[in-house]
Enzyme design. Sequence first.
Site, PDB file in Angstrom:
ATOM      1  N   LYS A  10      48.297  28.741  21.255  1.00  0.00           N
ATOM      2  CA  LYS A  10      47.697  29.572  20.205  1.00  0.00           C
ATOM      3  C   LYS A  10      48.755  30.282  19.348  1.00  0.00           C
ATOM      4  O   LYS A  10      49.933  30.341  19.704  1.00  0.00           O
ATOM      5  CB  LYS A  10      46.765  30.602  20.866  1.00  0.00           C
ATOM      6  CG  LYS A  10      45.537  29.977  21.539  1.00  0.00           C
ATOM      7  CD  LYS A  10      44.571  31.064  22.008  1.00  0.00           C
ATOM      8  CE  LYS A  10      43.352  30.472  22.670  1.00  0.00           C
ATOM      9  NZ  LYS A  10      42.356  31.536  23.012  1.00  0.00           N
ATOM     10  N   TYR A  50      35.107  26.496  17.621  1.00  0.00           N
ATOM     11  CA  TYR A  50      34.555  27.499  18.544  1.00  0.00           C
ATOM     12  C   TYR A  50      33.076  27.786  18.279  1.00  0.00           C
ATOM     13  O   TYR A  50      32.596  28.886  18.590  1.00  0.00           O
ATOM     14  CB  TYR A  50      35.352  28.802  18.434  1.00  0.00           C
ATOM     15  CG  TYR A  50      36.672  28.811  19.189  1.00  0.00           C
ATOM     16  CD1 TYR A  50      36.708  28.697  20.580  1.00  0.00           C
ATOM     17  CD2 TYR A  50      37.883  28.978  18.521  1.00  0.00           C
ATOM     18  CE1 TYR A  50      37.901  28.735  21.287  1.00  0.00           C
ATOM     19  CE2 TYR A  50      39.095  29.020  19.218  1.00  0.00           C
ATOM     20  CZ  TYR A  50      39.091  28.898  20.602  1.00  0.00           C
ATOM     21  OH  TYR A  50      40.275  28.948  21.296  1.00  0.00           O
ATOM     22  N   ASN A 113      45.726  35.279  23.840  1.00  0.00           N
ATOM     23  CA  ASN A 113      45.979  34.875  25.224  1.00  0.00           C
ATOM     24  C   ASN A 113      46.710  33.532  25.351  1.00  0.00           C
ATOM     25  O   ASN A 113      46.613  32.855  26.362  1.00  0.00           O
ATOM     26  CB  ASN A 113      44.684  34.922  26.045  1.00  0.00           C
ATOM     27  CG  ASN A 113      43.663  33.903  25.593  1.00  0.00           C
ATOM     28  OD1 ASN A 113      43.840  33.254  24.561  1.00  0.00           O
ATOM     29  ND2 ASN A 113      42.601  33.750  26.358  1.00  0.00           N
ATOM     30  N   HIS A 116      44.473  27.789  25.096  1.00  0.00           N
ATOM     31  CA  HIS A 116      43.066  27.429  25.320  1.00  0.00           C
ATOM     32  C   HIS A 116      43.043  26.150  26.139  1.00  0.00           C
ATOM     33  O   HIS A 116      43.910  25.288  25.955  1.00  0.00           O
ATOM     34  CB  HIS A 116      42.346  27.177  23.992  1.00  0.00           C
ATOM     35  CG  HIS A 116      41.027  26.472  24.155  1.00  0.00           C
ATOM     36  ND1 HIS A 116      39.874  27.136  24.476  1.00  0.00           N
ATOM     37  CD2 HIS A 116      40.702  25.152  24.110  1.00  0.00           C
ATOM     38  CE1 HIS A 116      38.891  26.248  24.600  1.00  0.00           C
ATOM     39  NE2 HIS A 116      39.372  25.039  24.382  1.00  0.00           N
ATOM     40  N   GLU A 127      36.214  18.273  22.507  1.00  0.00           N
ATOM     41  CA  GLU A 127      37.384  18.951  21.947  1.00  0.00           C
ATOM     42  C   GLU A 127      38.520  17.970  21.650  1.00  0.00           C
ATOM     43  O   GLU A 127      39.226  18.124  20.657  1.00  0.00           O
ATOM     44  CB  GLU A 127      37.838  20.053  22.913  1.00  0.00           C
ATOM     45  CG  GLU A 127      36.795  21.163  23.031  1.00  0.00           C
ATOM     46  CD  GLU A 127      37.190  22.294  23.957  1.00  0.00           C
ATOM     47  OE1 GLU A 127      38.279  22.236  24.569  1.00  0.00           O
ATOM     48  OE2 GLU A 127      36.396  23.246  24.075  1.00  0.00           O
TER      49      GLU A 127
END
Length: 139
Positions: A10, A50, A113, A116, A127
Amino acid sequence: AIERTLSIIKPDATKRNLTGKINAKFEEAGLRIVAQKRIHLSAKQAGQFYAEHAERGFYGELCEFMASEPVVVQVLEGEGAILKNREVMGATNPANAAEGTIRKEFALSVGENSVHGSDSPESAAREISFYFSGLELVG
Ligand code: CMP
């Protein structure tokens, strides 16, 4: 069984130049990077990815964050790769992540964070095909 899972490094992590350190964690755990590319998502593209979180309070913030800097999208392959990757990542909230996990070492907050990973075989299939064509997966 040998599985494939979709992983994203990310914006908080690409910005801090942590791509190599994170990839080392995957490889040390026996996960093979069979596809990988650096892209800069638009907020709209992040929103499509998302979509399952569209009703959540953090959705707007999540989409803006994912579009704030480049990301590295990748396909990881290995024995039980979906669960194994979730173990290597650690809990979503770094405050709850186990010692030695990517999120424990690198994540800044529940939003920022660092990584993913797909949460099931069904999401992995969706995905992976969101970001990659079959020709780009090199096992
Ligand atoms: P990820 O596995 O990418 O899937 C959805 C993401 O939403 C999740 O990781 C978190 O980074 C993010 N997220 C979950 N809860 C919150 C929250 N309370 N605030 C901001 N982002 C969140």
